[in-house]
Design a protein around this motif. Structure first.
Motif, PDB file in Angstrom:
ATOM      1  N   LEU A 100      46.763  -9.839  24.074  1.00  0.00           N
ATOM      2  CA  LEU A 100      45.857  -9.151  24.998  1.00  0.00           C
ATOM      3  C   LEU A 100      46.202  -9.417  26.458  1.00  0.00           C
ATOM      4  CD1 LEU A 100      42.410  -9.754  23.231  1.00  0.00           C
ATOM      5  CD2 LEU A 100      43.895  -7.739  23.085  1.00  0.00           C
ATOM      6  N   LEU A 101      46.666 -10.602  26.790  1.00  0.00           N
ATOM      7  CA  LEU A 101      46.858 -10.984  28.191  1.00  0.00           C
ATOM      8  C   LEU A 101      48.286 -10.814  28.680  1.00  0.00           C
ATOM      9  CD1 LEU A 101      44.701 -14.250  28.232  1.00  0.00           C
ATOM     10  CD2 LEU A 101      44.016 -11.950  28.958  1.00  0.00           C
ATOM     11  N   PHE A 148      46.109  -2.240  23.636  1.00  0.00           N
ATOM     12  CA  PHE A 148      45.205  -2.768  24.659  1.00  0.00           C
ATOM     13  C   PHE A 148      45.706  -2.451  26.064  1.00  0.00           C
ATOM     14  CE2 PHE A 148      43.749  -6.225  27.470  1.00  0.00           C
ATOM     15  CZ  PHE A 148      42.379  -6.022  27.360  1.00  0.00           C
ATOM     16  N   HIS A 149      47.000  -2.643  26.305  1.00  0.00           N
ATOM     17  CA  HIS A 149      47.530  -2.381  27.642  1.00  0.00           C
ATOM     18  C   HIS A 149      47.542  -0.893  27.968  1.00  0.00           C
ATOM     19  CE1 HIS A 149      48.931  -6.562  27.167  1.00  0.00           C
ATOM     20  NE2 HIS A 149      48.950  -6.591  28.475  1.00  0.00           N
ATOM     21  N   TRP A 150      47.597  -0.052  26.960  1.00  0.00           N
ATOM     22  CA  TRP A 150      47.510   1.388  27.203  1.00  0.00           C
ATOM     23  C   TRP A 150      46.075   1.767  27.574  1.00  0.00           C
ATOM     24  CZ3 TRP A 150      45.231   5.417  24.060  1.00  0.00           C
ATOM     25  CH2 TRP A 150      45.525   6.694  24.516  1.00  0.00           C
ATOM     26  N   LEU A 151      45.093   1.129  26.892  1.00  0.00           N
ATOM     27  CA  LEU A 151      43.683   1.421  27.178  1.00  0.00           C
ATOM     28  C   LEU A 151      43.208   0.728  28.449  1.00  0.00           C
ATOM     29  CD1 LEU A 151      42.236   1.064  23.553  1.00  0.00           C
ATOM     30  CD2 LEU A 151      42.555   3.192  24.828  1.00  0.00           C
ATOM     31  N   ALA A 172      41.566  -3.621  19.815  1.00  0.00           N
ATOM     32  CA  ALA A 172      42.926  -4.134  19.646  1.00  0.00           C
ATOM     33  C   ALA A 172      42.954  -5.258  18.608  1.00  0.00           C
ATOM     34  CB  ALA A 172      43.462  -4.642  20.984  1.00  0.00           C
ATOM     35  N   ALA A 173      41.909  -6.094  18.613  1.00  0.00           N
ATOM     36  CA  ALA A 173      41.858  -7.171  17.626  1.00  0.00           C
ATOM     37  C   ALA A 173      41.743  -6.618  16.211  1.00  0.00           C
ATOM     38  CB  ALA A 173      40.671  -8.087  17.938  1.00  0.00           C
TER      39      ALA A 173
END
Length: 463
Positions: A100-101, A148-151, A172-173
């Protein structure tokens, strides 16, 4: 184990000897292809993303901090002990924050680092399983990271508590869990095509643990995004939860036979004693089966112990599939299994034993380039008929099993209790001892088989 109806067993050739050194070569060919394909895809994605990655020191520091937390958890696992059969370790609490990060390439490397530590520090398991597991988690983490990075183009919004970012992190999880479960379920079904997809995908306890891991992962991500120093406060609760989970799994592993997943002899005896006490109090019937795989030594001698273990696991899986949820089934040692059937009378015990014999006799277990078919012999004993405690029932069933072996194997036998006293003129002659069962008035025998002896007989029952 392989009896009269098994496929020809060939002596071990070069491929079999290689399988002893490289266990992957002893698996089914579709499984080998699938595992190699997943690992190859993972390596290709790693190469592609590494070549285009923009390496930044803050990302490396965050990655190192999360991997250090994972290493602390692994060291805690090593100190507590993690034998075979213990599989849940809450390491997703560290893999998910990486996804996620950080950029997706880090999600591919994180399971490699932690699985290498697991292999070296905790337990050296079969290498291809470790490699596949790292590849599956890496691809799942990479998919979650891309999503996640796209959203959420700015991951910092997650640590600032932006509601949309938190929802996207949860999505994402879930994607991470679904992709990982799907990859592993396909491998499990490829290894055992007769297993159901539901059996490979759905398990209530496993799903609950997945939810806990995902919640931990999102929480750690938020804390880590706020300040890396907060990892010092999130690490102790995660370690404590992990130790509690491992302790519960260790207790379960102490009751379980590692090769078959059934109860081991000691745990089965405790469960059986409990059921017998319950049956005495309620006055219910109860039956006990001892099951022995015929000519098991031939399989081990011809194909090796790895194949022998696969046969044991396949027989155990069939027993679980054919028995009721409340039946108590365990491995007694070697190629012998024991089953306690609560509330089963004489007829039901015979039917269950015969069904198990027929079903297992029609299994085809892949080994090298051959399919091994095995048969079983079964001894049956009934509570209050052949004994009133576990020792008596085991003794009676063992004698019946011995008789089944003596009569040619691949059959079910049951000791018969002497009939009530009859008038002198109706009593059998001295040549027919009263303790022997007899289904034909002219042919007294000890425990009689309940079905035709010869598996090749035209009346041999089909599954």
């Amino acid at each position: 184990m392989a009896a009269t109806s098994h496929a020809p067993i060939k002596s071990r050739d070069g491929v079999s000897r290689l399988a002893g050194r490289w266990p992957l070569l002893g698996q089914r060919r579709p499984l080998v292809i699938y595992l190699c394909a997943i690992v190859a895809i993972d390596l290709c994605v790693i190469a592609l993303l590494t070549a285009s990655a923009d390496v930044r020191w803050p990302d490396l520091v965050t990655f190192g901090a999360l991997m250090a937390c994972g290493a602390v958890c692994i060291e805690a696992s090593r100190r507590l002990g993690m034998p075979a059969g213990v599989s849940r370790d809450l390491l997703s609490a560290w893999w998910l924050p990486v996804a996620l990060l950080l950029p997706p390439v880090y999600a591919l490397f994180s399971p490699i680092v932690l699985h290498l530590l697991l292999q070296v520090r905790v337990r050296a398991t079969v290498l291809y399983r470790r490699v596949f597991s790292a590849a599956a988690i890496g691809l799942a983490g990479c998919a979650a990271s891309f999503a996640f990075h796209w959203l959420v183009p700015d991951p910092g919004r997650l640590s600032r508590g932006w509601p949309v970012a938190i929802v996207c992190a949860v999505v994402a999880a879930v994607l991470f869990a679904l992709v990982n479960i799907a990859l592993i379920a396909v491998a499990a079904h490829t290894a055992d095509p007769e297993s159901s997809w539901r059996e490979n995908v759905w398990n209530k306890e496993s799903v609950l643990l997945d939810v806990v891991e995902l919640c931990l992962g999102v929480t750690v991500s938020i804390c880590c995004g706020l300040n890396l120093a907060l990892l010092l406060f999130t690490l102790p609760p995660v370690v404590l939860l992990q130790r509690s989970l491992l302790h519960a799994q260790l207790q379960a592993a102490a009751r379980t036979d590692p090769k078959t997943g059934l109860l081991n002899a000691a745990a089965w005896q405790r469960e059986a004693d409990t059921e017998i006490v319950r049956a005495r109090r309620s006055g219910e019937t109860l039956a006990l089966l001892i099951i022995d795989i015929d000519h098991f030594k031939r399989v081990n001698d011809a194909h090796g112990h790895l194949v022998g273990d696969q046969v044991l696991a396949a027989v155990a899986a069939m027993l679980r599939a054919q028995l009721r949820d409340y039946d108590v089934v365990g491995r007694f040692g070697g190629e012998e299994f024991v089953v306690l059937l609560p509330a089963a009378d004489h007829r039901e015990a015979r039917q269950i034993a015969e069904r198990l014999r027929v079903r297992i006799g029609h299994m085809a277990i892949p080994a090298d380039d051959a399919l091994i078919q095995v048969t079983i012999s079964v001894g049956v004993a009934l509570m209050s008929v052949h004994g009133d405690d576990l020792i008596d029932l085991l003794t009676a069933a063992d004698l019946a099993l011995y008789r089944a072996k003596e009569l040619g194997r691949d059959r079910v036998c049951m000791p018969v209790v002497p009939p009530p006293a009859a008038p002198p003129e109706a009593r059998p002659s001295a040549s027919a001892p009263p303790h022997l069962s007899q289904t034909d008035p002219q042919t007294p025998t000890m425990p009689m088989p309940m079905q035709p002896v010869d598996p090749g007989h035209p009346n041999h029952p089909q599954p």
